[in-house]
Design an enzyme around this catalytic site. Structure first.
Site, short mmCIF file in Angstrom:
data_model
loop_
_atom_site.label_atom_id
_atom_site.label_comp_id
_atom_site.label_asym_id
_atom_site.label_seq_id
_atom_site.Cartn_x
_atom_site.Cartn_y
_atom_site.Cartn_z
N CYS A 73 -5.72 -50.03 40.42
CA CYS A 73 -4.47 -49.99 41.17
C CYS A 73 -3.99 -51.36 41.60
CB CYS A 73 -4.64 -49.20 42.47
SG CYS A 73 -5.11 -47.52 42.26
N ARG A 86 8.55 -39.32 33.22
CA ARG A 86 9.00 -39.25 34.59
C ARG A 86 10.18 -40.21 34.82
NH1 ARG A 86 4.30 -39.41 37.66
NH2 ARG A 86 3.07 -39.65 35.82
#
Ligand code: NAI
Ligand code: XMP
Ligand code: K
Length: 501
Positions: free
Chosen positions: A318, A416
């Protein structure tokens, strides 16, 4: 007059000082042991209606959880969440695949139609047999099989498979045969493989070699079985309009729990999706997230979630905290969100940032009901992808990438961003590799044993008892200084080898 001991801090005090603590920042003080390690029971809940015998969940990432990993997780008593970086029908097929067997083995056999011929299957690949079905694919009736040994003895290599195949109905076993039953059948009949079938259609094949491999690992319990009598499995979806159609396909495939997969779950999109799922499929558990604060959690609880996923920027791949300047240290996030979720009986998943068993102990004792892992599992046999050899590190590795990495986004989570193709894409994750960890069927039981030892040191014989110690302020913690963290690791040696089991 007896003196009151004041030793260490209760969690409430430690986590209210304005610091964002990670797992490595904090350390528990040991308590009193009055039971053996084996008395520690780690059974738990993933969400309101999904019980697990171990608190273990695999991440919905395309380098972590597809059918093979999800089958293994269920076999171990945990659960896998299948990622959504594929088309809805491909994701639904993965769910069906998990539900169609009772062994943590996926062999992906070669299928051929009766009028086809062997090309180079037996020469260039390690294929011990070819299955002949009506359509030449899975999910139809088995007509016969051709074993490599039979094929090698044949003179006419142009012959149609229908003419040389062995027709032996006895090679089939029902889909719900477990490892012990399949092993018995292989031994009794001296076979090298069996074909797993359901309702007259081929599901898979299981080889003796694979069964022997799995038999070498710690004994499996009954696994995570749902009310349909099949292994339980979860799936991730997003919060776009198109995810409603994905959800429908997943529900038809038998999915047991849905995870709304977002880095910042406290949004109008997610609140609406939670309400939609609960209204349309009231029996289906929905897990919201990710969240790291009490107020984020409260919003999703109000909207009706059955579970919460906690962690923002704590994952190994991340970069959210660097890119967006939001997130929270994972120990603080887990403690804070669990405190509020417990008041409504909502289980919490501590997601990301787990590197070893001590991190799992910390996550669970700070209030989580389960831990979700990506990097810890991505190097295992059951993770998607093939091993490569890393020349520099001199070890086998598997690729591991963030779902917010550019590479993953342009593969499919790109969906998305459909409709906003004009928008600039910013990565919140990286692409990397992790070392070979062998099978999760060995890795998980050994790691769980280490977790049980941690619980024993704390005097907690179950997750509930750990949470009671936490909230009654019996459990004490301290922050580790940088020097204390060095001291807590291996230090002062010119070299060492770290081997836990
Ligand atoms: N746990 C973590 O720290 C992080 C995880 N990730 C992972 O990366 C993947 C992508 O995460 P996100 O980018 O947060 O996905 P996301 O789908 O939640 O968000 C992407 C963008 O779409 C917007 N959006 C969502 N639903 C919408 C709707 N119905 N209408 C209009 N806009 C909408 C969001 O506001 C956001 O701007 C996930 O797999 C996630 O788990 C990414 C970053 C951090
Ligand atoms: O900031 C992020 N960018 C990404 O691209 C990304 N992909 C996954 N995740 C999250 O990381 C978790 C896995 O973390 P670990 O490898 O530490 O187990 C996962 O379970 C996710 O919550 C991401 N976070
Ligand atoms: K990080």
């Amino acid at each position: 007059m007896a003196t009151e001991f004041e030793d260490g801090f209760p969690a409430e005090k430690l986590f209210n000082q304005g610091y964002s603590y990670t797992y490595d920042d904090v350390i528990f003080l040991p308590h009193y042991i009055d039971f053996p390690t084996d008395a520690v029971n780690l059974s738990t809940k993933l969400s309101r209606n999904v019980p697990l015998s171990i608190p273990w969940v695999s991440s919905p990432m395309d380098t972590v959880t597809e059918s093979y990993m999800a089958s293994a997780m269920a076999a171990l008593g945990g659960i896998g969440i299948v990622h959504s970086n594929v088309t809805p029908s491909e994701q639904a097929d993965m769910i069906r695949s998990v539900k169609s067997r009772r062994v943590p083995i996926l062999s992906s056999p070669v299928f051929k139609a009766p009028d086809s011929r062997i090309a180079d299957e037996f020469d260039s690949h390690d294929v011990p047999f070819v299955l002949v079905t009506q359509s030449g694919t899975q999910k139809t009736k088995l007509l016969g099989y051709v074993a490599k040994s039979d094929w090698l003895g044949l003179k006419d290599k142009e012959i149609k498979l229908g003419e040389v195949m062995r027709t032996d109905a006895n090679v089939c076993v029902p889909w719900d045969y477990d490892l012990r039953q399949i092993d018995g059948k292989l031994k009794e009949e001296g076979r090298d493989f069996v074909v797993v079938e359901e309702g007259g259609e081929v599901v898979d094949a299981v080889t003796k070699e694979e069964v022997d491999r799995v038999k070498g690992y710690p004994k499996l319990g009954k696994g995570t079985v749902g009310s349909d009598g099949r292994w339980m499995v979860g799936a991730a979806i997003g919060t776009r309009e198109s995810d409603k159609e994905r959800l429908e396909q997943l529900v038809k495939a038998g999915v047991d729990v849905i995870v709304l997969d977002s880095s910042q779950g406290n949004s109008v999109y997610q609140v609406e999706m939670i309400k939609y799922v609960k209204q349309t499929y009231p029996e289906l558990d929905v897990i919201g997230g990710n969240v790291v604060t009490m107020s984020q959690a409260q919003n999703l609880i109000k909207a009706g979630v059955d579970g919460l996923r906690v962690g923002m920027g704590s994952g190994s791949i991340c970069t959210t905290q660097e890119v967006c300047a939001v997130g929270r240290g994972q120990a603080t996030a887990v403690y804070k969100v669990s405190s509020i979720a417990a008041q409504s009986g909502i289980p919490v998943i501590a997601d990301g940032g787990i590197s070893f068993s001590g991190h799992i102990v910390k996550a669970l004792v700070l209030g989580a009901s389960t831990v979700m892992m990506g990097s810890f599992l991505a190097g295992s046999t059951e993770a998607p992808g093939a091993y490569e050899y890393d020349e520099k590190k001199k070890c086998r590795v598997k690729k591991y990438r963030g779902m917010g990495s550019l590479e993953a986004m342009t593969k499919g989570s790109d969906q998305r961003y459909l409709g906003d193709t004009a928008k600039l894409k910013i990565a919140q994750g990286v692409v990397g590799a992790v070392a070979d960890k062998g099978s999760v069927l060995k890795l998980v039981p050994y790691t769980m044993q280490a977790v049980k030892q941690g619980f024993q040191d704390l005097g907690a014989s179950s997750l509930q008892s750990a949470h009671d110690l936490l909230r009654s302020k019996t459990l004490r913690l301290e922050v580790r200084t940088a020097a204390a963290q060095v001291e807590g690791g291996v230090h002062g040696l010119t070299s060492h080898e770290k081997k836990a089991f």
